[in-house]
Design an enzyme around this catalytic site. Structure first.
Site: not given
Ligand code: CP
Ligand code: NVA
Length: 304
Positions: A101, A218, A258, A286
């Protein structure tokens, strides 16, 4: 067999996603007791925060007989400037899969290029494909299918919106996006989906939501955009999903998100806590979708 990555939804065909979600459903219902990750390790590299992604991958790897390592960029040499291509080759000598990530999608592509083990995109500024798997699984649980369903996205054309567009392009459902001017999804992603299914961009959320089966939103400021939060609150005025907006959707419409959510901004407390909300089923999914994904990419399960 060459290694296979999952950087975007379209890395899998529609048929493969169907099979993957069948495996996820079998895992969810307790019908799967194999340990395809026995003796295997997933490295999880995070340069952004996470609750769901971290915990669902870690628990999922454990449930499949494997192990997961939480590697924060604060602790890795990556955070001190060690090149991604070196990190990729070193981790590949130790582990059987890498989930990452981070901010730039190009960094994930570079990691995948230099890794000799499968790489999974756990969110970039551009895409969030693991979220999309859980999202379409949630839609199928609610309606039995995504075929003929209308999904609406209200708000920022962000990483999650781009992944919904990719999913629409692969799976063929209709997707309408209601975004203020300047906050539309990625142009190329939109164009690709536009060539294969019905997609549309609207400025008026009340126009987009008419009769929709899935009403999705979101946060208005994603991770890394915290400094823009106040300006974005102004730009997104009128885009809050509230009960009166939900009344314009189909009577049996569901509300996924999400998470994490900012109640009172992109969604009201009444909607996210209300009877149409599916946010916790979606969060649970998930785990199941990613267990299926790890079993396929790292554990020899097939989606043929
Ligand atoms: N939806 C999602 O990816 O949540 P986190 O940021 O908590 O991993
Ligand atoms: N769009 C949000 C999603 C988090 C899961 C972000 O990137 O922060």
């Amino acid at each position: 067999m060459p290694k296979r990555d999952f950087l975007k939804v379209s890395d899998f065909s529609a048929q493969e996603i169907e099979k993957l979600l069948e495996l996820a459903a079998a895992m969810k219902s307790g019908q799967y007791d194999k340990k395809p990750l026995a003796g295997k390790t997933l490295a999880m590299v995070f340069t952004k925060s996470s609750t769901r992604t971290r915990v669902s991958f870690e628990v999922g790897a454990y449930q499949l007989g494997g192990n997961a390592l939480f590697l924060s960029s604060r602790d890795l040499q990556l955070g001190r400037g060690e090149p991604i291509k070196d990190t990729a080759r070193v981790l590949s000598r130790y582990v059987d899969g890498i989930m990452i990530r981070t901010f730039a999608h190009a960094d994930v592509e570079e990691l995948a290029h230099y890794s000799t083990v499968p790489v999974i995109n756990g969110l970039t500024d551009f895409l969030h494909p693991c979220q999309a798997l859980a999202d379409v699984m949630t839609v199928r649980e609610a309606f039995g299918t995504w075929e003929g369903k209308v999904v609406v996205w209200i708000g920022d054309g962000n990483n999650v919106a781009n992944s919904w567009l990719n999913a629409a392009g692969v799976l063929g459902f209709e997707l309408r996006l209601a975004c203020p001017e300047g906050f539309e999804p990625n142009h190329d992603v939109y164009e690709r989906a536009d060539g294969v299914t019905t997609v549309s961009i609207h400025e008026d959320p009340e126009e987009a939501i008419q009769g929709a089966h899935v009403v999705n939103t979101d946060v208005w400021a994603s991770m890394g955009q915290e400094g823009e939060a106040d300006a974005r609150k102004l730009a997104f005025k009128g885009y809050t999903v509230d009960e009166s907006m939900m009344k314009l959707a189909a009577p049996d419409a569901i509300f996924p998100h999400c998470l994490p959510a900012h109640r009172g901004e992109e969604v009201t407390d009444e909607v996210i806590e209300g009877p149409q909300s599916r946010v916790f089923d979606q969060a649970e999914n998930r785990l199941h979708a990613q267990r299926a994904l790890m079993a396929v990419l790292m554990g020899g399960e097939s989606v043929e």
